[in-house]
Design an enzyme around this catalytic site. Sequence first.
Site, PDB file in Angstrom:
ATOM      1  N   TYR A 101     -15.915 -17.518  33.284  1.00  0.00           N
ATOM      2  CA  TYR A 101     -14.882 -17.417  34.412  1.00  0.00           C
ATOM      3  C   TYR A 101     -16.357 -17.113  35.490  1.00  0.00           C
ATOM      4  CZ  TYR A 101     -11.016 -17.020  31.458  1.00  0.00           C
ATOM      5  OH  TYR A 101     -10.487 -17.137  29.825  1.00  0.00           O
ATOM      6  N   GLU A 141       5.488 -10.529  32.941  1.00  0.00           N
ATOM      7  CA  GLU A 141       4.546 -10.355  32.174  1.00  0.00           C
ATOM      8  C   GLU A 141       3.551  -9.848  32.326  1.00  0.00           C
ATOM      9  OE1 GLU A 141       6.697 -14.055  29.556  1.00  0.00           O
ATOM     10  OE2 GLU A 141       4.985 -14.506  30.931  1.00  0.00           O
ATOM     11  N   ARG A 195     -15.937 -13.398  29.427  1.00  0.00           N
ATOM     12  CA  ARG A 195     -15.085 -13.352  30.386  1.00  0.00           C
ATOM     13  C   ARG A 195     -16.252 -13.465  32.160  1.00  0.00           C
ATOM     14  NH1 ARG A 195     -13.023 -10.549  33.491  1.00  0.00           N
ATOM     15  NH2 ARG A 195     -11.178 -12.328  34.272  1.00  0.00           N
ATOM     16  N   CYS A 239     -28.475 -16.397  21.849  1.00  0.00           N
ATOM     17  CA  CYS A 239     -29.415 -17.868  21.788  1.00  0.00           C
ATOM     18  C   CYS A 239     -28.765 -18.862  22.900  1.00  0.00           C
ATOM     19  CB  CYS A 239     -29.959 -18.131  20.635  1.00  0.00           C
ATOM     20  SG  CYS A 239     -31.220 -16.629  19.746  1.00  0.00           S
ATOM     21  N   GLU A 240     -28.418 -17.925  24.404  1.00  0.00           N
ATOM     22  CA  GLU A 240     -27.765 -19.402  25.096  1.00  0.00           C
ATOM     23  C   GLU A 240     -27.982 -18.295  26.301  1.00  0.00           C
ATOM     24  OE1 GLU A 240     -23.849 -21.459  25.418  1.00  0.00           O
ATOM     25  OE2 GLU A 240     -23.525 -21.116  22.962  1.00  0.00           O
ATOM     26  N   GLY A 268      -0.707  -8.638  31.521  1.00  0.00           N
ATOM     27  CA  GLY A 268      -1.119  -8.507  30.903  1.00  0.00           C
ATOM     28  C   GLY A 268      -2.967  -7.275  31.126  1.00  0.00           C
TER      29      GLY A 268
HETATM   30  N1  LLP Z   1       2.764 -15.354  30.467  1.00  0.00           N
HETATM   31  C1  LLP Z   1       1.633 -16.141  30.300  1.00  0.00           C
HETATM   32  C2  LLP Z   1       3.051 -17.046  29.712  1.00  0.00           C
HETATM   33  C3  LLP Z   1       0.669 -16.424  30.129  1.00  0.00           C
HETATM   34  O1  LLP Z   1       0.019 -17.281  29.877  1.00  0.00           O
HETATM   35  C4  LLP Z   1      -0.747 -15.235  30.577  1.00  0.00           C
HETATM   36  C5  LLP Z   1      -1.650 -15.215  30.563  1.00  0.00           C
HETATM   37  C6  LLP Z   1       0.176 -14.412  30.534  1.00  0.00           C
HETATM   38  C7  LLP Z   1       1.571 -13.570  31.217  1.00  0.00           C
HETATM   39  C8  LLP Z   1      -0.374 -12.371  31.323  1.00  0.00           C
HETATM   40  O2  LLP Z   1      -1.408 -13.119  32.448  1.00  0.00           O
HETATM   41  P1  LLP Z   1      -1.879 -11.854  33.005  1.00  0.00           P
HETATM   42  O3  LLP Z   1      -1.667 -11.087  33.481  1.00  0.00           O
HETATM   43  O4  LLP Z   1      -2.687 -11.219  31.914  1.00  0.00           O
HETATM   44  O5  LLP Z   1      -3.182 -12.358  34.311  1.00  0.00           O
HETATM   45  N2  LLP Z   1      -8.734 -15.188  29.649  1.00  0.00           N
HETATM   46  C9  LLP Z   1      -8.004 -15.024  31.204  1.00  0.00           C
HETATM   47  C10 LLP Z   1      -6.496 -14.755  32.135  1.00  0.00           C
HETATM   48  C11 LLP Z   1      -6.392 -15.782  30.738  1.00  0.00           C
HETATM   49  C12 LLP Z   1      -4.471 -15.207  31.245  1.00  0.00           C
HETATM   50  C13 LLP Z   1      -4.146 -16.695  30.227  1.00  0.00           C
HETATM   51  N3  LLP Z   1      -1.974 -16.510  30.399  1.00  0.00           N
HETATM   52  C14 LLP Z   1      -9.307 -14.019  32.140  1.00  0.00           C
HETATM   53  O6  LLP Z   1     -10.000 -13.333  30.726  1.00  0.00           O
HETATM   54  O7  LLP Z   1      -9.460 -13.910  33.188  1.00  0.00           O
END
Ligand code: LLP
Length: 434
Positions: A340, A297, A336, A367-368, A299
């Site tokens: 992080y 999966e 981000r 303002c942070e 992203g």
């Molecule tokens: N599947 C599940 C169940 C997830 O929780 C996530 C991401 C993905 C797939 C996709 O993961 P990816 O391939 O994108 O790593 N906001 C954070 C990342 C949070 C990811 C949350 N879950 C950032 O900006 O690094």
Amino acid sequence: MQQFPFFYQESNTSTEALFCEDLDISEITNVFGTPLFVYSKQRILDNINAFKNAADNTGHPWKISYALKANSNIELLRIISAQDVGASIVSGGELRAALTAGFQPEQITFDGPGKTDAEIDLALRTKIKAIVVESSQELEVVHSQAIALGIVAPVYIRINPHVDAKTHPYISTGLLENKFGIDIDQVLDLIKTFHSPWLNIIGLHTHIGSQITTITPFVEAAESIKHLVLKLKQEASVDIKYLDLGGGRGIQYHNIITHPNIPFENSTNDALIPTHEEFLSSIANVFNGMDIELTVEPGRAIIADTAILVSKVLYTKSNTKRTFVIVDAAMNDLIRPSLYGAYHQIVPVSIVANPEIHLASVVGPICETGDFLALDRELPIINRSDLVAVMCVGAYGFSLSSNYNLRPKAAEVLIDGSKVRIIRKRQTIEDILL
Ligand code: LLP
């Protein structure tokens, strides 16, 4: 794979300027303003194809399911859904977005540790591929709603495999101190006590974290899950047909774009990042000879490097400690770095000849003190009204944006060759207040 769509080229103004596909970024911002997310359609297609080709080369049948949370812009989703990939969703809103964008219900799986009754009801009625259940209570709710609707619920169980993904603690999800999934040691008993004709437990799922730059934790999780699959078969006569190994594939954030007049960025991690094929085949090898459909999966790996955030310099100032470049994008546009400590390359939109390089912190108007895009970065000198581009913001950029400080959300545009179109209008104050 085609050429990377963001590059410098001679422009009408004779200096070298940043382009996306066939278009000059500064000309685009003249029309659409800043801050502006600029996406390349070509790169989205290239990234999906790269994943698919690598999957094919492993010799194992893989399914690729895009994680909508990384970016759920409906126009981008339409492009992605047309590439015959699945959708991994985490809310009723994402379910609606996926269906609107053209994903078929049987391509959709629903993750997340806190689904509401209404979301479960909607998922069952929509007849999606599977609800990924993360607790015994959730399994009870799915069960009783399935009975009420007279629908057999297709279920995957999300496993917490006790694997340290060695990534930022906020995006690490495979340890017992993390809220995700069901402890791998509890799953057999749970499944034994939940025999029901209304639950079709057909799959297992795991997702150990995000921006993971080595293969080892993925293989470790896969090994544990394989043992569980065999145990479920032997001790509970449950046949697991689907294994979803989540997202998490890390990508490069440094030196996304290089030019002799831009400082080269040092990074230890980037060199280690495996190729898609190394990554997928290492996991597939674990399940060799097993009749099981494997899914990932992604992203970030699909959408991160398809976009830049273009921002205009409002002011610059220096004191004895630091030089600040104050730009019109802020942590509400891209959280981000603040959340992080994430690294995003920042480059000037126009290249100047023989630039003086200095250390500068690129910060927003919020303002942070935590509102920064880069701290003490080697950059060519940047002046008021110059444009800068923050690279690799397609994943968890706009999707994590907010209206903090009552700042309207940025606009998004999509470039397709020499065409540009708006795919999300810039918010106005009225949109927020009324
Ligand atoms: N599947 C599940 C169940 C997830 O929780 C996530 C991401 C993905 C797939 C996709 O993961 P990816 O391939 O994108 O790593 N906001 C954070 C990342 C949070 C990811 C949350 N879950 C950032 O900006 O690094």
